[in-house]
Design an enzyme around this catalytic site. Structure first.
Site, PDB file in Angstrom:
ATOM      1  CD  GLU A  77       6.674  -3.170  -8.716  1.00 53.51           C
ATOM      2  OE1 GLU A  77       6.276  -2.368  -7.854  1.00 53.51           O
ATOM      3  OE2 GLU A  77       7.290  -4.216  -8.431  1.00 53.51           O
TER       4      GLU A  77
ATOM      5  N   GLY B  42      -6.803 -13.446  -1.797  1.00 55.50           N
ATOM      6  CA  GLY B  42      -7.230 -12.064  -2.086  1.00 55.50           C
ATOM      7  C   GLY B  42      -7.303 -11.812  -3.581  1.00 55.50           C
ATOM      8  CG  ASP B  43      -5.196  -8.376  -5.058  1.00 54.49           C
ATOM      9  OD1 ASP B  43      -4.742  -8.975  -4.061  1.00 54.49           O
ATOM     10  OD2 ASP B  43      -4.552  -7.512  -5.674  1.00 54.49           O
ATOM     11  CD  GLN B  44      -1.689 -12.619  -3.159  1.00 55.31           C
ATOM     12  OE1 GLN B  44      -1.553 -13.836  -3.037  1.00 55.31           O
ATOM     13  NE2 GLN B  44      -1.438 -11.773  -2.174  1.00 55.31           N
TER      14      GLN B  44
ATOM     15  CD  GLN C 245       9.191  -7.193  -7.309  1.00 59.48           C
ATOM     16  OE1 GLN C 245       9.364  -7.957  -6.379  1.00 59.48           O
ATOM     17  NE2 GLN C 245       7.988  -6.895  -7.787  1.00 59.48           N
TER      18      GLN C 245
ATOM     19  CG  HIS D 155      -1.938  -1.096   1.208  1.00 59.78           C
ATOM     20  ND1 HIS D 155      -3.260  -0.883   1.472  1.00 59.78           N
ATOM     21  CD2 HIS D 155      -1.831  -2.409   0.923  1.00 59.78           C
ATOM     22  CE1 HIS D 155      -3.928  -2.018   1.361  1.00 59.78           C
ATOM     23  NE2 HIS D 155      -3.074  -2.966   1.039  1.00 59.78           N
TER      24      HIS D 155
ATOM     25  CD1 TRP E 141      -2.542  -2.939  -9.060  1.00 55.47           C
ATOM     26  CD2 TRP E 141      -2.862  -4.770 -10.317  1.00 55.47           C
ATOM     27  NE1 TRP E 141      -2.866  -2.524 -10.347  1.00 55.47           N
ATOM     28  CE2 TRP E 141      -3.063  -3.634 -11.125  1.00 55.47           C
ATOM     29  CE3 TRP E 141      -2.996  -6.027 -10.881  1.00 55.47           C
ATOM     30  CZ2 TRP E 141      -3.413  -3.728 -12.471  1.00 55.47           C
ATOM     31  CZ3 TRP E 141      -3.333  -6.131 -12.228  1.00 55.47           C
ATOM     32  CH2 TRP E 141      -3.546  -4.990 -13.005  1.00 55.47           C
ATOM     33  CG  ASN E 142       2.016  -2.596  -5.518  1.00 53.01           C
ATOM     34  OD1 ASN E 142       1.783  -1.474  -5.936  1.00 53.01           O
ATOM     35  ND2 ASN E 142       1.494  -3.065  -4.397  1.00 53.01           N
ATOM     36  CB  SER E 143       4.621  -8.247  -7.961  1.00 56.86           C
ATOM     37  OG  SER E 143       5.295  -8.017  -6.755  1.00 56.86           O
TER      38      SER E 143
END
Ligand code: UDX
Length: 484
Positions: free
Chosen positions: A376, A391-393, A353, A22, A371-373
């Site tokens: 990216e 979760g969202d993964q 990363q 976050h 979501w960030n990974s």
């Protein structure tokens, strides 16, 4: 005397939940807004602040020039010792955070009354920030740190706009815009079996509070998710895709402050990658919260030993600081792992990363699909082996594989309770590294990379949305603060 809103820079408060997934997008947004001339104050807990100060060159309350504006950090004490039992679960920690966070934010707004605040932005898990903004008549917005598709799923679930699995019908498909999600591909926080169903509850609070924000900023871009952006916009939610934030060229030039909680030996990692041929290394990381069972780590370990590929693997040494993970134990690797992979493998506690994914030696990414990974890798042109947990993964994995065409499915999510064996790991790695499938994934990833670069360039879709957002703030702030 009211301030001259037309001349003064916008003063924007960013209130972030104290987790890496976050803080990263919120800090990136802060740098974008500051570089475009705003005075940005970034607020999170003192516990996260301590980690940030240890790793980065950050001093609390110091005004740091960023582009045409500035960035200041402010941390509040959540009043709990490190071993307080309230920290052991989100169910007890989130209400506590609301209590202390509300008091801090209300007091801070009073203290800042000589230069009024133009806007407050929060990320999910802190829906109460919108209430404080309303009480103080300050315009507010949400930075949604997951995909637009996941936002659409939660929105439709909350408003009962489409049918979702239930106790009576646990295995039904969910039709979201043009995509059909199987029961195990919807964000599992809304499923009865989720380990983190409290996070589903808090996200529903946020969706309920959408009437209090004038805009939802999303770390995505139109070219990637226009169907879902349109789909949600039909319900009169003002969505502005402004990502991928980490790629925004203005922030790269403006400041090197980053939000890492863990220090890494960047130079040594990049030097090691430099020593490897192009497209020869597998990068493996499961983000900052997911903790795989030890048996699964063993299978991945043996898969790497047997496959002969080069790899860079991030294995966490400690739990994240937002709350204490009960029973967190650092992982260990199979016997003779280091001997057998000597010269071709590197295991680290943390890595830079973005730099790793941008490195020409990296061929693919075994990821938990945070979501960030996901963003990216996708927008740096790196194919993925998807290994979601919860979760969202699980939803992101579905999109990476079946919609964006940049992934091969490796794991299925924690709810399936299925061990992915070493042979499967070896097979998927070889498929992603070379051959027709690898080429297809790479070509798709390059397409998304180019589209992302165009979106964040000056005048691109995300850049225009960011400018329009700042104009929205000015217009709203003007309404509250007419010149006297
Ligand atoms: C959490 C949830 O797990 C995820 O599902 C949700 O989408 C966002 O919040 P997290 O598990 O931390 O996220 O994963 P991710 O979203 O991928 O964020 C991790 C961040 O840490 C990324 O920005 C990544 O670049 C960074 N990171 C991770 C590093 O910089 N170095 C590392 O070694 C590992």
């Amino acid at each position: 005397m009211k301030m001259e809103y037309t001349k003064a820079p916008l003063k924007i408060l960013l209130v972030s939940y104290p987790a890496q997934g976050h803080i990263n997008p919120m800090l990136r947004l802060g740098k974008c807004l500051a570089s475009k001339g705003s005075s940005v104050i970034f607020i999170t807990t003192e516990k996260a602040g301590k980690e940030l100060r240890t790793v980065n060159n950050i001093t609390e309350k110091l005004v740091i020039p960023v582009g045409n504006g500035s960035l200041t950090f402010q941390f509040f004490d959540d009043g709990l010792s490190d071993d307080d039992p309230i920290r052991t679960s989100q169910t007890t920690y989130l209400p506590h955070l609301e209590l202390v966070g509300k008091q801090f934010l209300s007091q801070m707004i009073k203290n800042e009354s000589n230069t009024p605040i133009s806007c407050i932005i929060n990320n999910p898990f802190l829906p109460w920030v919108c209430d404080v903004a309303v009480e103080n008549e300050i315009p507010s917005a949400l930075l949604w740190v997951q995909s637009s598709a996941v936002f659409a799923a939660y929105y439709n679930y909350f408003h009962k706009l489409v049918r979702f699995p239930s106790v009576e019908e646990p295995y039904i498909d969910v039709q979201l815009s043009s995509v059909v999600l199987k029961y195990n591909e919807i964000p599992d926080f809304v499923q009865g079996f989720s380990t983190f169903s409290i996070l589903g509850t808090i996200i529903m609070e946020q969706i309920k509070n959408l009437s209090k924000v004038f805009c939802v900023l999303v770390d995505t871009y139109e070219e990637l998710e226009h169907d879902f952006i349109d789909y949600v916009s039909k319900n009169s939610v003002k969505i502005r895709p402004i990502g991928p934030l980490f790629k925004n060229p203005q922030i790269k030039n403006a400041s090197n402050i980053c939000g890492d909680f863990v220090k890494s030996d960047d130079e040594c990692i990049i030097e090691w990658l430099n020593s490897k041929p192009p497209s020869s290394v597998v990068y493996i990381s499961f983000g900052t919260v997911v903790h795989l069972p030890q048996e699964q780590i063993n299978e991945i370990g043996y898969g790497l030993m047997n496959s002969q590929v080069s790899f860079l693997w991030v294995l966490k040494a400690k739990p994240p600081p937002d709350f204490t993970h009960v029973g967190f134990k650092p992982h260990f690797l199979p016997d003779r792992f280091f001997e057998e992979t000597s010269g071709r493998g590197k295991v680290v506690k943390w890595c830079p990363q973005e730099q790793v994914l941008a490195h020409p030696s990296v061929a693919c990414f075994v990821t938990h699909c945070g979501w960030n990974s996901s963003m990216e890798a996708l927008t740096l042109g790196v194919p993925m082996l998807t290994f979601p947990a919860w979760g969202d993964q699980v939803t992101n994995a579905k999109f990476l594989v079946d919609v964006f065409g940049v992934g091969i499915r490796l794991g299925c999510g924690q709810a399936e309770n299925k061990l992915v064996c070493r042979d499967e790991v070896k097979k998927c790695l070889s498929e992603a590294m070379a051959g027709p499938k690898a080429e297809e994934l790479k070509q798709n990833a390059i397409k998304w990379k180019k589209a992302a670069e165009a979106a964040v360039a000056i005048g691109g879709s995300s850049d225009q949305h960011l400018d329009a957002f700042m104009e929205d703030i000015k217009a709203r702030f003007k309404r509250y603060n007419t010149l006297s």
